[in-house]
Design an enzyme around this catalytic site. Structure first.
Site, mmCIF file in Angstrom:
data_model
loop_
_atom_site.group_PDB
_atom_site.id
_atom_site.type_symbol
_atom_site.label_atom_id
_atom_site.label_comp_id
_atom_site.label_asym_id
_atom_site.label_seq_id
_atom_site.Cartn_x
_atom_site.Cartn_y
_atom_site.Cartn_z
ATOM 1 N N LYS A 268 -3.258 -4.104 -5.854
ATOM 2 C CA LYS A 268 -4.688 -3.770 -5.549
ATOM 3 C C LYS A 268 -5.406 -3.488 -6.979
ATOM 4 C CE LYS A 268 -6.630 0.535 -4.094
ATOM 5 N NZ LYS A 268 -6.462 1.905 -3.164
ATOM 6 N N LYS B 63 -15.624 10.678 -1.874
ATOM 7 C CA LYS B 63 -14.477 11.469 -2.352
ATOM 8 C C LYS B 63 -15.184 12.896 -2.979
ATOM 9 C CE LYS B 63 -10.782 8.240 -3.647
ATOM 10 N NZ LYS B 63 -9.889 8.643 -2.682
ATOM 11 N N ASP C 126 -7.112 3.309 -9.850
ATOM 12 C CA ASP C 126 -7.176 2.643 -8.789
ATOM 13 C C ASP C 126 -6.761 0.802 -9.030
ATOM 14 O OD1 ASP C 126 -6.505 3.313 -6.100
ATOM 15 O OD2 ASP C 126 -8.716 2.876 -5.359
ATOM 16 N N ASP D 143 -13.154 5.014 2.363
ATOM 17 C CA ASP D 143 -12.155 5.331 1.381
ATOM 18 C C ASP D 143 -10.681 4.841 1.657
ATOM 19 O OD1 ASP D 143 -11.512 6.517 -1.005
ATOM 20 O OD2 ASP D 143 -11.219 8.585 -0.243
ATOM 21 N N GLU E 61 -9.908 1.859 1.762
ATOM 22 C CA GLU E 61 -10.393 0.567 0.937
ATOM 23 C C GLU E 61 -9.357 -0.279 0.653
ATOM 24 O OE1 GLU E 61 -10.352 2.963 -0.893
ATOM 25 O OE2 GLU E 61 -9.593 1.860 -2.856
ATOM 26 N N ARG F 259 -6.324 -0.944 1.593
ATOM 27 C CA ARG F 259 -5.565 -1.829 2.680
ATOM 28 C C ARG F 259 -6.465 -2.851 3.173
ATOM 29 N NH1 ARG F 259 -5.110 3.433 6.423
ATOM 30 N NH2 ARG F 259 -4.988 4.409 4.369
#
Ligand code: BES
Ligand code: ZN
Ligand code: ZN
Length: 487
Positions: free
Chosen positions: A256, A268, A279, A338, A340, A342
């Site tokens: 990811k 958020k 991330d 949020d 996102e 997956r």
């Protein structure tokens, strides 16, 4: 930085810093000179040889060293692989603070206990600790060591030189990932990250293809595109392939890479957004792993895929309630923008399974805050549909001390992901078990392939330094996956 192996001959020369690990309840040296030095340290009365305790002496009649640091290893039945890394790592960080430029670490000799003191792990601890991320500081407070040498018997030099190269390559791979994870999102956008990866790949035996927005649109990567829709930075899917001629097994890696996760329209709160440059840590781990595998000339066929996006709110962003059709045809109701990770992983996993049909597919993602709540900052959650392969990963986890904990994939929890108007919803109907429902969501996109999912939301970065990693990106996953690929 040069990591080297030198023979005991150096004791006759003028040296900078000598580091001598000492066991509390056992003699681990045969060399009379080293035994004598330890005797002197003991005579000061200040050194109890406790685990990670140090004593520094600045003068010695027996050896011309600028300083000698004695490092306690504690009791022989308490020492283990990671404590070797940890102890040596802590002394190297001490050396960084002392502005040491060259350290010589004495390797325990062939006595009975010396076998429990692992040389490769000592090397790894030393190398991993010699790292700083200070490129944004005007005044650099510390400097890295230029040389770390391991002092061994003359007849061991050649054998250990081979080993040290392998350790160095793995650690350099970890550093690449640490740098990427610590770099802020304004300096590491989708374009920067994909370019840096393809530059690195071109120096190795790795084919790198960057699938752009146009390709993704044409080929139905709608979940991936939906996440990127709110940003000025266009999504990309980076595919890396390392295919040595004698490869027997084929493994796919997916990481990811949300370059920044604002949450999108499901924004958020400010404090949860602070760390969201990390991330992309799964993508960093995967890219760095395949580069390291190529440098080590592993004999596995490895394909890595890194979906890259920036998750932003805007007038063009995906709206809660939107429904998209994923690469494998399944429709998803995006109720929370949020969740996102997956979505981008779903399309990529489905594509990799269809295109490459690998024996094993491993994905790495900073997927859920829930995993961090469950396991804390230092342990990753691992999920798999194949117990045997998961056990192999757990063995790698033990030997690298990149800690993982087995998590379940309970079939009945799938009902929490049922949507009334689409095939799936992207968030569960309850707030409990969030890392499990995220993993179950991904499982819908791997068909019958043997699959391992690693949720690294916790260990991707740390807020406090450990003995061999400063605060910031940890490079978690690189040593773990390289070890897994080597098995
Ligand atoms: N990137 C986050 C997960 C995360 C949290 C990574 C903390 C690193 C540190 C992920 O995209 C996310 O926002 N997940 C949500 C899912 C929820 C909306 C179902 C979460 O964990 O709160
Ligand atoms: Zn998110
Ligand atoms: Zn995210």
């Amino acid at each position: 930085m040069v990591l080297g192996i030198v023979s005991e001959e150096i004791y006759k020369k003028k040296i900078d810093t000598l580091i001598i690990p000492v066991m509390e309840d056992d003699e681990i040296y045969t060399d009379a000179l080293i035994k004598g030095l330890i005797g002197n340290a003991h005579k000061t009365g200040d050194f109890k040889k406790k685990y990670k305790e140090t004593l520094t002496l600045y003068q010695s009649e027996d050896i011309e060293a600028k300083r000698i640091i004695f490092l306690g290893l504690g009791k022989k039945d308490k020492i283990n692989l990671d404590k070797c890394r940890d102890a040596i790592g802590s002394v190297i960080r001490k050396c960084i603070k002392l502005k040491v430029s060259s350290a010589n670490i004495v390797v325990p000799q062939k006595t009975k206990t010396a076998k429990t003191v692992s040389v490769p792990n000592m090397m790894e601890g030393a190398f991993l600790a010699n790292y700083l991320f200070d490129k944004y500081k005007e005044k650099k407070k510390f400097t890295l060591l230029k040389n770390i040498n391991f002092v061994v018997a003359k007849d061991e030099v050649i054998q250990l030189k081979k080993l040290i190269n392998e350790v160095q390559t793995k650690c350099e791979g970890t550093f690449i990932a640490r740098d990427w994870v610590s770099t802020p999102a304004n300096d590491l956008t989708v374009s920067h990250f994909s370019k840096q990866i393809s530059d690195l790949a071109s120096k190795e035996n790795i084919k790198c293809t960057i699938l752009d927005e146009k390709y993704l649109k044409k080929n139905g990567f709608n979940a991936l595109l939906a996440v990127g829709k709110g940003s000025a930075e266009k999504p990309k899917l980076v595919i890396m392939e390392y295919k040595p001629s004698k490869a027997t097994k084929k493994i796919a890696l997916v990481g990811k890479a949300v370059m920044f996760d604002s949450g999108g329209l499901s924004l958020k709160p400010g404090s949860s957004m602070e760390d969201m440059k990390v991330d992309m840590a799964g993508g960093a781990a995967v890219a760095s792993t395949i580069i390291t595998a190529a440098r080590l000339k592993l004999d596995a066929h490895i394909v890595a895929a890194i979906p890259m996006v920036e998750n932003m709110p805007s007038g063009t962003a995906t709206k809660p309630g939107d429904i998209v059709k994923c690469y494998n045809g399944k429709t998803v109701e995006i109720l929370n923008t949020d969740a996102e990770g997956r979505l981008i992983m779903a399309d990529t996993l489905a594509y990799m399974v269809e295109k490459y049909n690998p024996q094993t597919i491993v994905d790495v993602a900073t997927l859920t805050g829930a995993c961090m709540v469950a396991l804390g900052e230092h342990i990753a959650g691992v999920f798999s549909n194949n117990e045997e392969k998961l056990d192999a990963l757990m063995d790698s986890s033990k030997s690298t001390d990149e800690r993982c904990w087995k998590m379940p994939l309970p079939d009945d929890y799938n009902k929490l992901l049922k949507s009334s108007i689409a095939d799936l919803r992207n968030i569960s109907t309850t707030r409990y078990g969030g890392s499990i429902t995220a993993a179950l969501f991904l499982q819908n996109f791997v068909s019958q392939s043997d699959w391992i999912h690693i949720d690294i939301a916790g260990p991707a970065h740390i807020s406090k330094p450990t003995s061999y990693c400063p605060a910031g990106g940890t490079g978690f996953g690189v040593r773990l996956l390289v070890d897994f690929l080597m098995r």
